[in-house]
Design a protein around this motif. Structure first.
Motif, mmCIF file in Angstrom:
data_model
loop_
_atom_site.group_PDB
_atom_site.id
_atom_site.type_symbol
_atom_site.label_atom_id
_atom_site.label_comp_id
_atom_site.label_asym_id
_atom_site.label_seq_id
_atom_site.Cartn_x
_atom_site.Cartn_y
_atom_site.Cartn_z
ATOM 1 N N PHE A 1 0.821 -1.205 0.000
ATOM 2 C CA PHE A 1 0.000 0.000 0.000
ATOM 3 C C PHE A 1 0.858 1.259 0.000
ATOM 4 O O PHE A 1 0.528 2.244 -0.655
ATOM 5 N N ARG A 2 1.973 1.212 0.708
ATOM 6 C CA ARG A 2 2.888 2.354 0.677
ATOM 7 C C ARG A 2 3.546 2.471 -0.693
ATOM 8 O O ARG A 2 3.714 3.571 -1.229
ATOM 9 N N PHE A 3 3.907 1.321 -1.288
ATOM 10 C CA PHE A 3 4.504 1.307 -2.625
ATOM 11 C C PHE A 3 3.517 1.825 -3.669
ATOM 12 O O PHE A 3 3.889 2.605 -4.556
ATOM 13 N N PHE A 4 2.256 1.416 -3.540
ATOM 14 C CA PHE A 4 1.236 1.852 -4.491
ATOM 15 C C PHE A 4 1.039 3.361 -4.438
ATOM 16 O O PHE A 4 0.944 4.028 -5.471
ATOM 17 N N ASN A 5 0.971 3.905 -3.243
ATOM 18 C CA ASN A 5 0.806 5.358 -3.100
ATOM 19 C C ASN A 5 1.974 6.110 -3.714
ATOM 20 O O ASN A 5 1.812 7.226 -4.226
ATOM 21 N N PHE A 6 3.164 5.492 -3.666
ATOM 22 C CA PHE A 6 4.346 6.106 -4.274
ATOM 23 C C PHE A 6 4.290 6.008 -5.801
ATOM 24 O O PHE A 6 4.621 6.958 -6.514
ATOM 25 N N MET A 7 3.866 4.843 -6.314
ATOM 26 C CA MET A 7 3.912 4.589 -7.750
ATOM 27 C C MET A 7 2.784 5.257 -8.524
ATOM 28 O O MET A 7 2.938 5.540 -9.720
ATOM 29 N N ARG A 8 1.675 5.535 -7.885
ATOM 30 C CA ARG A 8 0.504 6.019 -8.621
ATOM 31 C C ARG A 8 0.776 7.337 -9.353
ATOM 32 O O ARG A 8 0.203 7.600 -10.413
ATOM 33 N N LYS A 9 1.678 8.158 -8.812
ATOM 34 C CA LYS A 9 1.984 9.421 -9.472
ATOM 35 C C LYS A 9 2.853 9.239 -10.718
ATOM 36 O O LYS A 9 3.057 10.182 -11.485
ATOM 37 N N TYR A 10 3.361 8.006 -10.901
ATOM 38 C CA TYR A 10 4.199 7.733 -12.059
ATOM 39 C C TYR A 10 3.484 6.879 -13.104
ATOM 40 O O TYR A 10 4.121 6.398 -14.054
ATOM 41 N N PHE A 11 2.176 6.668 -12.938
ATOM 42 C CA PHE A 11 1.428 5.812 -13.860
ATOM 43 C C PHE A 11 1.545 6.287 -15.305
ATOM 44 O O PHE A 11 1.760 5.497 -16.227
ATOM 45 N N LEU A 12 1.370 7.584 -15.527
ATOM 46 C CA LEU A 12 1.438 8.127 -16.889
ATOM 47 C C LEU A 12 2.818 7.900 -17.490
ATOM 48 O O LEU A 12 2.939 7.508 -18.656
ATOM 49 N N LEU A 13 3.861 8.112 -16.684
ATOM 50 C CA LEU A 13 5.230 7.906 -17.154
ATOM 51 C C LEU A 13 5.464 6.440 -17.513
ATOM 52 O O LEU A 13 6.115 6.140 -18.524
ATOM 53 N N ILE A 14 4.923 5.523 -16.693
ATOM 54 C CA ILE A 14 5.065 4.091 -16.960
ATOM 55 C C ILE A 14 4.398 3.730 -18.285
ATOM 56 O O ILE A 14 4.945 2.970 -19.095
ATOM 57 N N GLU A 15 3.222 4.288 -18.525
ATOM 58 C CA GLU A 15 2.521 4.026 -19.778
ATOM 59 C C GLU A 15 3.342 4.508 -20.973
ATOM 60 O O GLU A 15 3.488 3.797 -21.973
ATOM 61 N N ILE A 16 3.872 5.726 -20.867
ATOM 62 C CA ILE A 16 4.628 6.305 -21.984
ATOM 63 C C ILE A 16 5.899 5.505 -22.242
ATOM 64 O O ILE A 16 6.212 5.161 -23.390
ATOM 65 N N ILE A 17 6.642 5.187 -21.165
ATOM 66 C CA ILE A 17 7.880 4.419 -21.322
ATOM 67 C C ILE A 17 7.588 3.039 -21.906
ATOM 68 O O ILE A 17 8.271 2.574 -22.827
ATOM 69 N N GLY A 18 6.563 2.367 -21.362
ATOM 70 C CA GLY A 18 6.189 1.049 -21.873
ATOM 71 C C GLY A 18 5.799 1.100 -23.339
ATOM 72 O O GLY A 18 6.192 0.238 -24.137
ATOM 73 N N GLY A 19 5.035 2.118 -23.716
ATOM 74 C CA GLY A 19 4.624 2.269 -25.107
ATOM 75 C C GLY A 19 5.796 2.529 -26.035
ATOM 76 O O GLY A 19 5.892 1.941 -27.114
ATOM 77 N N LEU A 20 6.706 3.399 -25.606
ATOM 78 C CA LEU A 20 7.885 3.704 -26.420
ATOM 79 C C LEU A 20 8.776 2.476 -26.593
ATOM 80 O O LEU A 20 9.353 2.265 -27.668
ATOM 81 N N LEU A 21 8.880 1.660 -25.531
ATOM 82 C CA LEU A 21 9.676 0.431 -25.631
ATOM 83 C C LEU A 21 9.057 -0.547 -26.624
ATOM 84 O O LEU A 21 9.770 -1.199 -27.398
ATOM 85 N N LEU A 22 7.718 -0.640 -26.611
ATOM 86 C CA LEU A 22 7.044 -1.509 -27.584
ATOM 87 C C LEU A 22 7.273 -1.009 -29.009
ATOM 88 O O LEU A 22 7.517 -1.797 -29.932
#
Length: 287
Positions: free
Chosen positions: A243-264
């Motif tokens: 739960f602490r990790f999730f609260n930290f990661m949620r602000k980076y969701f958009l960045l994760i999507e963009i990085i994942g998409g660019l890698l694909l």
């Protein structure tokens, strides 16, 4: 010999899928469902590791891993049957991977999507025109850019991209009973086609279809399953920390999507140009 680079890439793809915005938030719910504990009690417990929850998580991971691995074997087997058309299929698969990558970045949900598609099309035509001017050949190396831009336009204006935003899951009506129930839910999860895991899984399956042996396809999907499954098991073992990790990661969701998409997109371009095999061969020889 199975290239270690491809295996690690598949594992990393599974990890990206786990961290994606439509998988990570539902992890506590899945853990609660397969183990029978409530999310609230899981987050408030002082118990360091609840092994019954961990065992249920392992059964869940085994369930979806078996399905994904079987899909990898089937994908490679079909690819072998179509070996004669491997070059053409590889190009088509590469374009599809690029489309899935663009989808993953969220471009199709952007209010400026038509503007982006127009810009991409113009740039592709300009680069292709330069290729024609410099080589004097219509069938030059930049023709694939035009093919990708046309595919993007068809993908968007036909409405095909909307399919990937529809979450299709297999419902399990009754609460699962212990390890067997968790395994069944894992199998059901594998047949779900969520907006985030779909493009990544699809790209791995397309790449698996290009492998020379069924074993290679199996290993790719097994690595993907471990990338998705190991963090799930770790989460089950340390739900409080999650739960602490999730609260930290949620602000980076958009960045994760963009990085994942660019890698694909990068993987798709490498497959399209035949560079991916050269890169994996290089690292294989290096190590």
């Amino acid at each position: 010999m199975i290239e270690s680079v491809s295996i690690w890439a598949a594992f990393f793809a599974g990890l990206i899928a786990f961290l994606s915005p439509c998988v990570l938030p539902i992890i506590p719910g899945y853990i609660a469902y397969i183990s029978g504990i409530s999310v609230q009690s899981a987050s408030e417990t002082d118990k360091k590791i609840d092994w019954s929850v961990v065992y249920a998580a392992v059964a869940f991971v085994v369930g979806f891993s078996i399905v994904f691995t079987a899909l990898g074997a089937a994908s490679t087997f079909v690819g072998q049957l179509l070996q004669e058309y491997k070059a053409v299929i590889s190009k088509i698969a590469a374009v599809l991977v690029i489309l899935l990558g663009v989808h993953f970045t969220g471009v199709f949900q952007s209010p400026n999507v038509k503007k982006w598609l127009f810009v991409i099309s113009v740039i592709s035509l300009v680069i292709y025109g330069y290729g024609v001017f410099s080589t004097g050949q219509l069938l030059n190396d930049f023709l694939f850019l035009v093919a990708i831009s046309i595919a993007l336009l068809i993908f968007y204006f036909s409405g095909a991209y909307k399919i990937l935003y529809q979450q299709k899951t297999t419902e399990v009506k009754k609460k699962p009973a212990g390890i067997i129930g968790a395994f069944i839910v894992g199998v059901a999860f594998a047949f779900g086609w969520t907006p985030c895991i779909g493009p990544i899984l699809g790209a791995i399956l397309l790449y698996a279809s290009q492998q020379e042996t069924v074993t290679q396809g199996v290993m790719l999907l097994f690595a993907f399953s471990m990338g998705l499954g190991i963090p799930f098991i770790i989460t089950a073992a340390a739900i409080n920390q999650f739960f602490r990790f999730f609260n930290f990661m949620r602000k980076y969701f958009l960045l994760i999507e963009i990085i994942g998409g660019l890698l694909l997109i990068l993987v798709g371009i490498l497959i399209l140009t035949g560079s991916l095999d050269k890169i994996t061969a290089f690292f294989t020889n290096l190590f």
